[in-house]
Design a protein around this motif. Structure first.
Motif, PDB file in Angstrom:
ATOM      1  N   LEU A 110       7.237  30.726  14.148  1.00 46.06           N
ATOM      2  CA  LEU A 110       7.822  32.034  14.454  1.00 46.06           C
ATOM      3  C   LEU A 110       8.551  32.609  13.245  1.00 46.06           C
ATOM      4  O   LEU A 110       8.488  33.818  12.992  1.00 46.06           O
ATOM      5  CB  LEU A 110       8.776  31.908  15.645  1.00 46.06           C
ATOM      6  CG  LEU A 110       8.101  31.667  17.001  1.00 46.06           C
ATOM      7  CD1 LEU A 110       9.118  31.200  18.039  1.00 46.06           C
ATOM      8  CD2 LEU A 110       7.381  32.920  17.481  1.00 46.06           C
ATOM      9  N   ILE A 111       9.229  31.749  12.484  1.00 46.03           N
ATOM     10  CA  ILE A 111       9.897  32.212  11.261  1.00 46.03           C
ATOM     11  C   ILE A 111       8.868  32.762  10.280  1.00 46.03           C
ATOM     12  O   ILE A 111       9.021  33.849   9.727  1.00 46.03           O
ATOM     13  CB  ILE A 111      10.712  31.076  10.613  1.00 46.03           C
ATOM     14  CG1 ILE A 111      11.900  30.693  11.487  1.00 46.03           C
ATOM     15  CG2 ILE A 111      11.219  31.496   9.224  1.00 46.03           C
ATOM     16  CD1 ILE A 111      12.620  29.421  11.056  1.00 46.03           C
ATOM     17  N   ASP A 112       7.791  32.010  10.085  1.00 45.53           N
ATOM     18  CA  ASP A 112       6.751  32.454   9.153  1.00 45.53           C
ATOM     19  C   ASP A 112       6.109  33.757   9.608  1.00 45.53           C
ATOM     20  O   ASP A 112       5.697  34.586   8.793  1.00 45.53           O
ATOM     21  CB  ASP A 112       5.674  31.377   9.013  1.00 45.53           C
ATOM     22  CG  ASP A 112       6.187  30.139   8.304  1.00 45.53           C
ATOM     23  OD1 ASP A 112       7.243  30.221   7.654  1.00 45.53           O
ATOM     24  OD2 ASP A 112       5.532  29.084   8.412  1.00 45.53           O
ATOM     25  N   ALA A 113       6.011  33.932  10.934  1.00 41.90           N
ATOM     26  CA  ALA A 113       5.400  35.139  11.482  1.00 41.90           C
ATOM     27  C   ALA A 113       6.357  36.329  11.481  1.00 41.90           C
ATOM     28  O   ALA A 113       5.954  37.447  11.811  1.00 41.90           O
ATOM     29  CB  ALA A 113       4.911  34.876  12.903  1.00 41.90           C
ATOM     30  N   GLY A 155      14.077  36.540  15.854  1.00 40.46           N
ATOM     31  CA  GLY A 155      14.848  36.408  17.086  1.00 40.46           C
ATOM     32  C   GLY A 155      14.295  35.326  17.989  1.00 40.46           C
ATOM     33  O   GLY A 155      15.054  34.505  18.524  1.00 40.46           O
ATOM     34  N   GLU A 156      12.968  35.302  18.160  1.00 37.93           N
ATOM     35  CA  GLU A 156      12.342  34.259  18.974  1.00 37.93           C
ATOM     36  C   GLU A 156      12.540  32.888  18.345  1.00 37.93           C
ATOM     37  O   GLU A 156      12.772  31.895  19.050  1.00 37.93           O
ATOM     38  CB  GLU A 156      10.854  34.548  19.133  1.00 37.93           C
ATOM     39  CG  GLU A 156      10.525  35.769  19.971  1.00 37.93           C
ATOM     40  CD  GLU A 156       9.029  35.991  20.062  1.00 37.93           C
ATOM     41  OE1 GLU A 156       8.322  35.124  20.623  1.00 37.93           O
ATOM     42  OE2 GLU A 156       8.551  37.024  19.551  1.00 37.93           O
ATOM     43  N   ALA A 157      12.444  32.817  17.026  1.00 36.03           N
ATOM     44  CA  ALA A 157      12.635  31.542  16.334  1.00 36.03           C
ATOM     45  C   ALA A 157      14.038  31.008  16.579  1.00 36.03           C
ATOM     46  O   ALA A 157      14.231  29.806  16.809  1.00 36.03           O
ATOM     47  CB  ALA A 157      12.392  31.719  14.840  1.00 36.03           C
ATOM     48  N   GLU A 158      15.022  31.894  16.534  1.00 36.98           N
ATOM     49  CA  GLU A 158      16.409  31.475  16.765  1.00 36.98           C
ATOM     50  C   GLU A 158      16.572  30.918  18.175  1.00 36.98           C
ATOM     51  O   GLU A 158      17.244  29.898  18.378  1.00 36.98           O
ATOM     52  CB  GLU A 158      17.337  32.663  16.544  1.00 36.98           C
ATOM     53  CG  GLU A 158      18.806  32.287  16.511  1.00 36.98           C
ATOM     54  CD  GLU A 158      19.669  33.411  15.963  1.00 36.98           C
ATOM     55  OE1 GLU A 158      20.833  33.131  15.611  1.00 36.98           O
ATOM     56  OE2 GLU A 158      19.189  34.562  15.884  1.00 36.98           O
ATOM     57  N   GLN A 159      15.939  31.542  19.151  1.00 39.82           N
ATOM     58  CA  GLN A 159      16.013  31.058  20.530  1.00 39.82           C
ATOM     59  C   GLN A 159      15.388  29.674  20.668  1.00 39.82           C
ATOM     60  O   GLN A 159      15.929  28.801  21.351  1.00 39.82           O
ATOM     61  CB  GLN A 159      15.315  32.040  21.470  1.00 39.82           C
ATOM     62  CG  GLN A 159      16.047  33.370  21.632  1.00 39.82           C
ATOM     63  CD  GLN A 159      15.273  34.357  22.488  1.00 39.82           C
ATOM     64  OE1 GLN A 159      14.199  34.042  23.009  1.00 39.82           O
ATOM     65  NE2 GLN A 159      15.803  35.564  22.640  1.00 39.82           N
TER      66      GLN A 159
END
Length: 313
Positions: A125-128, A132-136
């Motif tokens: 998710l970070i790479d994409a 916000g989703e990555a943090e969750q």
């Protein structure tokens, strides 16, 4: 270019692929050990940065583990395949494989495996760019950690948090987290250490400290050379060239990008090669440096005229 997260983090590293527990176990039956053999071959190609070749063997491992109903092996295969897809930039595929891996590990009450899948999903998710989703997802992973107060956060989870903070522009917080990672880096294998040094070097670049960035990239490069991780070496050199350019050392930048471009060409990383050659040509022209020999070899290798391919033997 090299993904900054662990995986690297990605990967390659404690949260990229399953590790042996160190406990003595009885020998696996042939129908299960055959999956393990294919998995090991996939990991060996991964460690070279030959991702297409790695996927071939990881899918074979998945088939064999599935036929044997060896759920730990199925989950591990899914995690590893998802991680490779993340590195290749196929983020939707990566997340679907990692979600499936997480579901199986959770059903097995395998907390370590579930955390591995969550961490790698956060990396995807970070790479994409879905920060916000990555943090969750990272928060969910940390909530699943054992509650014992004396347990430190796993370094790969912390590194992913540090990279996330870097991408969000929270540089002071990112540096604090990555410093913590470096202080507890004894928990990482060599590929994890290389990824951590690379992430720290990237933070130094972002905060206009190119000399410190070069030190970190050199540490990553030393480890990647020892491992024979071709893609990692090329990425280290590319970023090192950026740092030299920030210092006004165009000749050094050109020399470093020449080395990076040759590796990318030899392992058929077309997108990365194109980006590197654009930097190389622009800087070489400005500095009046002849790069014709490098260009001729890159062209030759792109046409398939090479005697040895790192991803074939």
């Amino acid at each position: 270019m090299r993904v900054l997260t662990l995986s690297v983090i990605i990967v390659l590293s404690p949260l990229l692929f399953a590790c042996a527990s160190g406990k003595t176990k009885k020998e696996s039956p042939p129908h299960v050990s055959s999956g393990a053999r294919e998995m090991q071959k996939g990991l060996e190609w991964y460690q070279k940065g030959c991702y297409e070749k790695s996927l071939e063997y990881l899918f074979r491992a998945y088939d064999l583990y599935s036929a044997s109903d060896a759920l730990d092996g199925v989950a591990m295969s899914l995690n590893n395949i998802g991680t490779i897809f993340r590195i290749m930039g196929e983020y939707e595929k990566a997340i679907s494989f990692l979600d499936e891996s997480y579901a199986i590990y959770s059903d097995l009450n395998n907390q370590e495996g579930a955390l591995r899948a969550l961490s790698n999903k956060a990396a995807a998710l970070i790479d994409a760019g879905a920060l916000g989703e990555a943090e969750q997802v990272l928060q969910s992973a940390m909530q699943e950690l054992p509650s014992a107060g004396n347990k430190r956060l796993p370094t790969p989870l912390l590194q992913n948090q540090g990279v996330l903070l870097t991408k969000k522009g929270s540089f002071d917080a990112a540096e604090e987290v990555l410093d913590t990672c470096l202080n507890q880096a004894d928990s990482l294998d060599p590929s994890g250490m290389a990824s951590l040094h690379f992430a720290f070097g990237n933070l130094m670049l972002k905060t206009d400290r190119p000399s410190e960035a070069i030190v970190s990239f050199e540490k990553a490069l030393f480890i990647d050379r020892e491992l024979g991780f071709y893609n990692g070496m090329a990425d280290d050199l590319f970023s090192m060239g950026q740092a030299y350019l920030k210092l006004g050392k165009e000749q050094k930048a050109v020399a470093t990008w020449k080395r990076s471009a040759k590796i990318y060409a030899l392992i058929n990383q077309a997108t990365e090669l194109q980006q590197t050659m654009e930097h190389l040509r622009e800087t070489a022209q400005r500095a009046g440096i002849d790069i014709s020999v490098t260009e001729s070899f890159v062209e030759r290798w792109q046409e398939g005229r090479l005697y040895e391919s790192p991803c074939e033997n």
